[in-house]
Design a protein around this motif. Structure first.
Motif, PDB file in Angstrom:
ATOM      1  N   ALA A  29      -7.234   8.719  -1.151  1.00  0.00           N
ATOM      2  CA  ALA A  29      -7.028   7.869  -2.325  1.00  0.00           C
ATOM      3  C   ALA A  29      -8.168   6.885  -2.542  1.00  0.00           C
ATOM      4  O   ALA A  29      -8.134   6.085  -3.488  1.00  0.00           O
ATOM      5  N   GLY A  30      -9.183   6.940  -1.677  1.00  0.00           N
ATOM      6  CA  GLY A  30     -10.314   6.032  -1.811  1.00  0.00           C
ATOM      7  C   GLY A  30     -10.004   4.609  -1.391  1.00  0.00           C
ATOM      8  O   GLY A  30     -10.619   3.650  -1.891  1.00  0.00           O
ATOM      9  N   ILE A  31      -9.069   4.467  -0.455  1.00  0.00           N
ATOM     10  CA  ILE A  31      -8.641   3.147   0.014  1.00  0.00           C
ATOM     11  C   ILE A  31      -9.025   2.986   1.477  1.00  0.00           C
ATOM     12  O   ILE A  31      -8.926   3.931   2.259  1.00  0.00           O
ATOM     13  N   LYS A  32      -9.448   1.798   1.857  1.00  0.00           N
ATOM     14  CA  LYS A  32      -9.780   1.492   3.245  1.00  0.00           C
ATOM     15  C   LYS A  32      -8.705   0.569   3.806  1.00  0.00           C
ATOM     16  O   LYS A  32      -8.534  -0.560   3.340  1.00  0.00           O
ATOM     17  N   LEU A  33      -7.954   1.057   4.788  1.00  0.00           N
ATOM     18  CA  LEU A  33      -6.924   0.246   5.425  1.00  0.00           C
ATOM     19  C   LEU A  33      -7.542  -0.612   6.524  1.00  0.00           C
ATOM     20  O   LEU A  33      -8.488  -0.207   7.187  1.00  0.00           O
TER      21      LEU A  33
ATOM     22  N   ILE B 268       0.862  -1.183   0.000  1.00  0.00           N
ATOM     23  CA  ILE B 268       0.000   0.000   0.000  1.00  0.00           C
ATOM     24  C   ILE B 268       0.895   1.229   0.000  1.00  0.00           C
ATOM     25  O   ILE B 268       1.520   1.570   1.014  1.00  0.00           O
ATOM     26  N   CYS B 269       0.980   1.872  -1.143  1.00  0.00           N
ATOM     27  CA  CYS B 269       1.838   3.042  -1.317  1.00  0.00           C
ATOM     28  C   CYS B 269       0.958   4.247  -1.647  1.00  0.00           C
ATOM     29  O   CYS B 269       0.248   4.258  -2.664  1.00  0.00           O
ATOM     30  N   LEU B 270       0.991   5.238  -0.778  1.00  0.00           N
ATOM     31  CA  LEU B 270       0.109   6.398  -0.884  1.00  0.00           C
ATOM     32  C   LEU B 270       0.922   7.640  -1.197  1.00  0.00           C
ATOM     33  O   LEU B 270       2.027   7.827  -0.669  1.00  0.00           O
ATOM     34  N   ALA B 271       0.405   8.501  -2.031  1.00  0.00           N
ATOM     35  CA  ALA B 271       1.166   9.648  -2.525  1.00  0.00           C
ATOM     36  C   ALA B 271       1.405  10.715  -1.454  1.00  0.00           C
ATOM     37  O   ALA B 271       2.518  11.228  -1.309  1.00  0.00           O
ATOM     38  N   ALA B 272       0.377  11.057  -0.712  1.00  0.00           N
ATOM     39  CA  ALA B 272       0.470  12.204   0.204  1.00  0.00           C
ATOM     40  C   ALA B 272       1.307  11.868   1.441  1.00  0.00           C
ATOM     41  O   ALA B 272       1.090  10.841   2.081  1.00  0.00           O
TER      42      ALA B 272
ATOM     43  N   GLU C 154     -10.775   4.130  11.603  1.00  0.00           N
ATOM     44  CA  GLU C 154     -11.406   4.750  12.766  1.00  0.00           C
ATOM     45  C   GLU C 154     -11.196   3.965  14.061  1.00  0.00           C
ATOM     46  O   GLU C 154     -11.253   4.530  15.156  1.00  0.00           O
ATOM     47  N   VAL C 155     -10.931   2.680  13.955  1.00  0.00           N
ATOM     48  CA  VAL C 155     -10.843   1.854  15.171  1.00  0.00           C
ATOM     49  C   VAL C 155      -9.557   1.049  15.285  1.00  0.00           C
ATOM     50  O   VAL C 155      -9.218   0.582  16.376  1.00  0.00           O
ATOM     51  N   GLU C 156      -8.820   0.862  14.199  1.00  0.00           N
ATOM     52  CA  GLU C 156      -7.623   0.026  14.218  1.00  0.00           C
ATOM     53  C   GLU C 156      -6.353   0.855  14.024  1.00  0.00           C
ATOM     54  O   GLU C 156      -6.374   1.867  13.324  1.00  0.00           O
ATOM     55  N   THR C 157      -5.257   0.393  14.626  1.00  0.00           N
ATOM     56  CA  THR C 157      -3.963   1.056  14.499  1.00  0.00           C
ATOM     57  C   THR C 157      -2.917   0.057  13.996  1.00  0.00           C
ATOM     58  O   THR C 157      -3.157  -1.159  13.957  1.00  0.00           O
ATOM     59  N   LEU C 158      -1.729   0.580  13.664  1.00  0.00           N
ATOM     60  CA  LEU C 158      -0.631  -0.314  13.302  1.00  0.00           C
ATOM     61  C   LEU C 158      -0.232  -1.200  14.473  1.00  0.00           C
ATOM     62  O   LEU C 158       0.249  -2.313  14.288  1.00  0.00           O
TER      63      LEU C 158
ATOM     64  N   ILE D 120      -5.453   9.092   6.662  1.00  0.00           N
ATOM     65  CA  ILE D 120      -5.972  10.244   5.914  1.00  0.00           C
ATOM     66  C   ILE D 120      -5.588  10.134   4.442  1.00  0.00           C
ATOM     67  O   ILE D 120      -6.399  10.370   3.541  1.00  0.00           O
ATOM     68  N   ALA D 121      -4.319   9.756   4.192  1.00  0.00           N
ATOM     69  CA  ALA D 121      -3.868   9.583   2.812  1.00  0.00           C
ATOM     70  C   ALA D 121      -4.669   8.496   2.113  1.00  0.00           C
ATOM     71  O   ALA D 121      -5.012   8.620   0.928  1.00  0.00           O
ATOM     72  N   ALA D 122      -4.985   7.426   2.841  1.00  0.00           N
ATOM     73  CA  ALA D 122      -5.774   6.344   2.253  1.00  0.00           C
ATOM     74  C   ALA D 122      -7.186   6.814   1.923  1.00  0.00           C
ATOM     75  O   ALA D 122      -7.732   6.493   0.857  1.00  0.00           O
ATOM     76  N   GLU D 123      -7.775   7.564   2.835  1.00  0.00           N
ATOM     77  CA  GLU D 123      -9.119   8.086   2.594  1.00  0.00           C
ATOM     78  C   GLU D 123      -9.141   8.974   1.356  1.00  0.00           C
ATOM     79  O   GLU D 123     -10.056   8.889   0.526  1.00  0.00           O
TER      80      GLU D 123
END
Length: 234
Positions: free
Chosen positions: A90-94, A75-79, A128-132, A85-88
Motif C-alpha cells: 500500500a506504499g505505507i511505512k509502519l 492503519i487499516c490495510l486491505a490485504a 525490517e527491524v521493528e515488531t509489534l 507486507i500489506a503496508a509495503e
C-alpha cells in the motif's frame, strides 16, 4: 491511565473475541474503556473507507463515545496478509514511533483503561527491524496473552510467554479460548498444565461461541474489579 495489550499465541487464537469480552466485562463496573487496533491487515471497502471486522468489534465493545473509527484503527490495510507486507504493497511505512503517536492521540479521550489488540502473534513485524512487541514495550503496557486451545497450544503458549518476558514486558494474565466447536482432546489436562507453568494467572477460559458474540463470553472472565486490580497493578 491503565493500558493493556492483547496478544495471541498465533493468528487464530481468538484475540478479538477475548479482547471484546474483556471490554464488556470491565464495563460491568462502570470502567470507561477505549480500544485500539493500531494495525489491521484484512479489510473491506465501504462508503466510509476500508473497515476491518476485528476493529469494528472492538469499537462496538468499548464504552467511550465520540471516538472515530480512524482513531480506533489508524492503519487499516486491505490485504489479509502480514502487516508489514500489506503496508509495503500500500506504499505505507509502519513504525513504532507512528503507532505511539496514534495511541497518544486516542488516549486524549477520557478513559480508565485503554485496550490495544495486536495483529497475529507477539513478534509480528512492522518493518525490517521493528515488531509489534517493540511497540508494546515502548508503550509500557501490561500484556494479556490469548491461548488458542488446539493441538500445539502448550508449546505456543510457553514460547510466547517466554518471549514476552524476555522483551521486558509484563505478562499480567492469559485467557484460554476454544476456537472450534469440539473441544481439543484432553483440553482439561492441557489447561491444567498451562495453569501450573505459565508465569501469570488465568483470567478465564472462553468456550466456543458460534455467533461470535463476545458479550456472551464476558461472564467466563474474572470479575471486573479483579481484572482492574491486576491491570492497574494494585
Amino acid at each position: 491511565m491503565t493500558c493493556v495489550f492483547v496478544t495471541g499465541t498465533d493468528t487464530d487464537a481468538g484475540k478479538t473475541m477475548a479482547a471484546a469480552a474483556l471490554l464488556y466485562r470491565l464495563a460491568e463496573s462502570a470502567v470507561k474503556t477505549l480500544a485500539m487496533k493500531p494495525v489491521a491487515a484484512g479489510a473491506v471497502a465501504t462508503a466510509n473507507g476500508l473497515r476491518n471486522s476485528d476493529a469494528l468489534q472492538l469499537e462496538l465493545a468499548m464504552n467511550a463515545r465520540n471516538v472515530t473509527y480512524a482513531e480506533v484503527n489508524p492503519i487499516c490495510l486491505a490485504a489479509p496478509i502480514a502487516p508489514h507486507i500489506a503496508a509495503e504493497q500500500a506504499g505505507i511505512k509502519l513504525s513504532v514511533a507512528e503507532l505511539l503517536r496514534h495511541q497518544q492521540r486516542l488516549a486524549q479521550h477520557p478513559h480508565d483503561l485503554l485496550l490495544i489488540e495486536g495483529a497475529g502473534g507477539w513478534l509480528v513485524p512492522l518493518n525490517e527491524v521493528e515488531t509489534l512487541a517493540d511497540y508494546a514495550v515502548a508503550a509500557r503496557v501490561k500484556v494479556v496473552m490469548v491461548v488458542g486451545l488446539k493441538l500445539g497450544c502448550i508449546n505456543h503458549a510457553l514460547l510466547t510467554a517466554a518471549a514476552i518476558q524476555q522483551s521486558g514486558a509484563e505478562l499480567v494474565g492469559w485467557i484460554g479460548n476454544q476456537p472450534q466447536a469440539l473441544a481439543m482432546p484432553h483440553q482439561h489436562e492441557n489447561l491444567a498444565y498451562l495453569q501450573a507453568r505459565l508465569p501469570a494467572p488465568c483470567l478465564g477460559v472462553l468456550p466456543f461461541e458460534p455467533s461470535a458474540d463476545s458479550a456472551k463470553l464476558a461472564s467466563y472472565l474474572l470479575e471486573s474489579q479483579a481484572l482492574m486490580s491486576l491491570f492497574a497493578g494494585n
